[in-house]
Write an enzyme that holds these catalytic residues in place. Sequence first.
Site, PDB file in Angstrom:
ATOM      1  CD  GLU A 101      -2.990  -1.133   2.125  1.00 43.38           C
ATOM      2  OE1 GLU A 101      -3.940  -1.687   1.644  1.00 43.38           O
ATOM      3  OE2 GLU A 101      -2.875  -0.925   3.217  1.00 43.38           O
ATOM      4  CB  CYS A 114       3.099   7.156   3.242  1.00 37.70           C
ATOM      5  SG  CYS A 114       3.767   6.003   4.448  1.00 37.70           S
ATOM      6  CB  CYS A 121       7.137  -5.975   8.108  1.00 38.31           C
ATOM      7  SG  CYS A 121       8.526  -5.000   9.125  1.00 38.31           S
ATOM      8  CB  CYS A 125       6.508  -3.434  15.953  1.00 39.71           C
ATOM      9  SG  CYS A 125       8.346  -2.995  15.312  1.00 39.71           S
ATOM     10  CB  CYS A 128       3.069  -2.380  13.699  1.00 40.14           C
ATOM     11  SG  CYS A 128       3.180  -2.132  11.653  1.00 40.14           S
ATOM     12  CB  CYS A 344       1.229   5.406  11.558  1.00 40.69           C
ATOM     13  SG  CYS A 344       1.844   7.118  11.217  1.00 40.69           S
TER      14      CYS A 344
HETATM   15  N1  SAH Z   1       9.650  -0.348   9.842  1.00 46.54           N
HETATM   16  C1  SAH Z   1       9.926   1.299   9.877  1.00 46.54           C
HETATM   17  C2  SAH Z   1       8.749   1.721   8.782  1.00 46.54           C
HETATM   18  C3  SAH Z   1       7.390   1.760   9.430  1.00 46.54           C
HETATM   19  S1  SAH Z   1       6.968   3.385   9.539  1.00 46.54           S
HETATM   20  C4  SAH Z   1       9.745   1.795  11.112  1.00 46.54           C
HETATM   21  O1  SAH Z   1       9.333   0.997  12.160  1.00 46.54           O
HETATM   22  O2  SAH Z   1       9.961   2.893  11.268  1.00 46.54           O
HETATM   23  C5  SAH Z   1       5.414   3.169  10.284  1.00 46.54           C
HETATM   24  C6  SAH Z   1       5.484   4.164  11.684  1.00 46.54           C
HETATM   25  O3  SAH Z   1       4.313   3.960  12.139  1.00 46.54           O
HETATM   26  C7  SAH Z   1       6.262   3.703  12.636  1.00 46.54           C
HETATM   27  O4  SAH Z   1       7.095   4.470  13.466  1.00 46.54           O
HETATM   28  C8  SAH Z   1       5.668   2.629  13.395  1.00 46.54           C
HETATM   29  O5  SAH Z   1       6.365   2.004  14.668  1.00 46.54           O
HETATM   30  C9  SAH Z   1       4.316   3.264  13.397  1.00 46.54           C
HETATM   31  N2  SAH Z   1       3.413   2.466  13.810  1.00 46.54           N
HETATM   32  C10 SAH Z   1       3.022   0.989  13.481  1.00 46.54           C
HETATM   33  N3  SAH Z   1       1.960   0.617  13.943  1.00 46.54           N
HETATM   34  C11 SAH Z   1       1.190   1.877  14.420  1.00 46.54           C
HETATM   35  C12 SAH Z   1      -0.183   2.063  14.891  1.00 46.54           C
HETATM   36  N4  SAH Z   1      -0.968   0.837  14.999  1.00 46.54           N
HETATM   37  N5  SAH Z   1      -0.483   3.230  15.332  1.00 46.54           N
HETATM   38  C13 SAH Z   1       0.379   4.226  15.270  1.00 46.54           C
HETATM   39  N6  SAH Z   1       1.640   4.090  14.890  1.00 46.54           N
HETATM   40  C14 SAH Z   1       2.082   2.947  14.215  1.00 46.54           C
END
Ligand code: SAH
Length: 370
Positions: A101, A114, A121, A125, A128, A344
Amino acid sequence: MISATASVKPPLVNLLDFDRKGLQAFFVNLGEKPFRATQVLKWIYQEGVTDFNQMTNLSKTLRTYLQDYCQIKAPTIVAEQLASDGTCKWAVEMHCGNRVETVYIPEERRATLCVSSQVGCALACTFCSTAKQGFNRNLAVSEIIGQLYLAQQRIGNAQRITNVVMMGMGEPLLNFDNVVAAMNLMMDDFSYGLSKRRVTISTSGVVPAMRRLNEVCDVSMAVSLHAPNDELRNQIVPINNKYPLSELMDACREYAKTGPRKHITFEYVMLEDINDSVENAHALVKLLKNVPSKVNLIPFNPFPQSDYQCSSFSVILKFRDILNNAGIVTTIRKTRGEDIDAACGQLVGQVQDKSRRHLKLQQAKTIHAN
Ligand code: SAH
């Protein structure tokens, strides 16, 4: 008689897979001058030409060669969702059927794309939703730059994309070479010419790759921090077990010295009763004391089967104020595209999961439920 092997045509070379250096090498290899690369980049990215015959400043022989052996092939947009705030999310399909996406976020004075770097991935985490999809593979350069190429075509030239954040699906620093080539292309004056301050890579903290990045690519850096101590970060951002905070902070300090913004942006997702206490805020101030930092607090975006709640707005404000009062510039990220799951951590695409994490998670849930 022509043998079977002689009649097999080699696969077409996709010119979207090369940054300028790669394209120069490609042309030199053909006995052409390196400047052919900049001519072709302009045709592709600035003129939007895909037919080699229209590249009129190339010789007829070269055009015929390119016609026979090369292609300009981006992935395909297969679905589009428009949110009430103007945010647009595209499902982008690769030739193998996987989908990632890409999200377009228009604002008054800028327009941000974005971009995804992997199908799924490989990290886990806990907050996410991309992580829950499992992992299939790294995206090729053409599939990364292809997202910008498609998006710019789709929205038309009246509105230029000014910023790119590598914050879509995947961990960009685990697809190092392709992501670096694609970002260098985005910033190339013969391609989109984006400013290095306006191209941001976001990482969960792959420390050795952060150090290598310093040497090959000059972009802004965001780090997904989310916790102020190792104990908590080990749980919610498991890569921390491999690269703990002391190492991560060292790498951040180093990068900030040479990076275009001279600071690191730390992303911190606000999870109710997990990482949002006053003590957590003070610990964060301490952790960031010697790192040139800005902090971006991200209200947690829920997704089906997520185990967390977003902190209340008053808690987020209090957290922000503690950081701001300690001299750390802290903002709260405006959530965009919520009504189309484009915020995000909500990007899921369509991942043929090779890591079997999707399956393992389902099994764990069933065992837990029983
Ligand atoms: N893998 C990379 C790129 C992903 S960026 C990274 O971890 O930085 C996406 C951003 O959104 C990251 O900061 C991630 O931690 C955050 N994120 C992931 N899931 C989320 C959620 N459910 N709500 C808000 N932010 C989230």
